[in-house]
Design an enzyme around this catalytic site. Structure first.
Site, PDB file in Angstrom:
ATOM      1  N   SER A 242      43.065  43.503  38.223  1.00  0.00           N
ATOM      2  CA  SER A 242      42.161  42.473  37.706  1.00  0.00           C
ATOM      3  C   SER A 242      41.646  42.713  36.288  1.00  0.00           C
ATOM      4  CB  SER A 242      40.967  42.299  38.657  1.00  0.00           C
ATOM      5  OG  SER A 242      40.167  43.468  38.687  1.00  0.00           O
ATOM      6  N   LYS A 287      31.211  40.977  40.219  1.00  0.00           N
ATOM      7  CA  LYS A 287      31.629  41.362  38.867  1.00  0.00           C
ATOM      8  C   LYS A 287      30.723  40.741  37.806  1.00  0.00           C
ATOM      9  CE  LYS A 287      36.424  42.352  40.030  1.00  0.00           C
ATOM     10  NZ  LYS A 287      37.840  41.975  39.921  1.00  0.00           N
TER      11      LYS A 287
END
Length: 348
Positions: A242, A287
């Site tokens: 990611s 996140k």
């Protein structure tokens, strides 16, 4: 003490004991929470996250930070019910079934190993994407990873063979090889021109019937890039794919004059392909919280994560949609110039 009082005391003790036992009971859930952030144009343990050798680089400023998700739980280290309950009550934490992170078909160790491989592939893809965006040419080599036992390629093509051509056509990527084989009738000879060590040779393999009526030879391949200079990325104990977008932006920033951030703290997430396409990731809510805590004011989110991100974006963090590396780089130009017309996330 009366019998009634004694009965109530015993009952209360039993309820308390059951509560304690229940709270300590292990449950098959995983707690996801904001993990550490790392500035891709900065340092980790006094070492640059991105190091480039044999090519001119330029000073950078601000931050282009990757973000991570920390987890508790998993096979062999399950959390207790109390930990899960605390997680359910915390808006910055997600509690998910264990199998969403650790599929039953794979062990925790296998998942960690896969994450390590995905991180390495992500770094290569990020380098390829950055160089593509900057117009810097590089080569691609398709190599044999494994062959299926008992299939036509077994014993003929070997691990490490570099496939140069198939039936006389230059190989450009793994998809080209797969497409050529699938387009042939089962039982057809196909010629692989390969480099094996210092030798170049032709290897003839007969196709066989595969899934959904498509031909195959029983071959697993991997693309390896031949970059004109060395790009090394080191982020410590971080896995998964990611961080691809932020790696690519960090590489671009180091290879171009001036600061891409304009001194601002930018964070983001998203997988990346060599062509610069940004793909979705997991744990977007956690996140974003981690990015905000690290001081970021702008957050790049993959287009496919936008709807989810809009539901939980922290106050003071501007959400910017990133469908491609090119779009993200142009958005950084607008941010530096103080423009407000940035690609916006919209609910679907």
């Amino acid at each position: 003490m009366s019998r009634r009082a004694l009965t109530l005391l015993v009952a209360g003790f039993m309820v308390l004991a059951l509560g304690v036992v229940g709270a300590l009971m292990k449950v098959p859930y995983v707690v996801l929470s904001p993990g550490p952030t790392e500035n891709t144009i900065g340092e980790v343990d006094k070492k640059p996250v991105i190091s480039i050798t044999d090519r001119q680089t330029y000073p950078t400023d601000g931050a282009l930070s990757l973000v991570t998700v920390a987890y508790q739980g998993g096979p062999g280290s399950r959390i207790d019910l109390m930990t899960a309950l605390r997680g359910w009550l915390d808006p910055n934490v997600a509690v998910v079934p264990e199998e969403t992170i650790f599929p039953e078909s794979r062990t925790a160790k296998q998942v960690e190993e896969e994450n390590t491989v995905e991180m390495a592939n992500s770094q290569d893809s990020a380098t390829a994407a950055a160089l593509t965006e900057l117009g810097i040419t590089y080569g691609t080599a398709v190599t044999v990873v494994t062959t299926e036992k008992g299939q036509p390629a077994d014993g003929k093509l070997l691990k490490g063979d570099e496939i140069n051509a198939i039936d006389g056509k230059k190989v450009t990527d793994t998809e080209m090889v797969q497409g050529t084989v699938r387009g042939l009738k089962a039982g057809t000879d196909v010629v692989f021109n390969v480099t094996r060590g210092k030798e170049t040779l032709d290897v003839t393999v007969k196709t066989t019937q595969g899934d959904q009526g498509r031909s195959k030879v029983g071959l697993s391949m991997q693309a390896k890039y031949k970059f004109p200079f060395k790009v090394s990325i080191s982020v410590g104990d971080v896995g998964g794919p990611s961080a691809g977008l932020m790696f690519a932006l960090g590489i671009m920033d180091k290879l171009t004059p001036g600061s891409m951030t304009g001194g601002k703290s930018i964070a983001g997430t998203g997988t990346i392909t060599p062509a610069g396409e940004v793909g979705p990731i997991g744990g977007i809510a956690q996140k974003m919280v981690g990015a905000k805590k690290a001081g970021a004011t702008v957050f790049f989110a993959p287009a496919d994560n936008c709807a989810e991100a809009l539901k939980s974006v922290p106050d003071g963090l501007r959400l910017v949609k990133a469908e491609t590396l090119h779009q993200a780089a142009r958005a950084l130009e607008s941010i530096r110039a103080g423009k407000t017309d940035l690609p916006a996330c919209t609910p679907r």
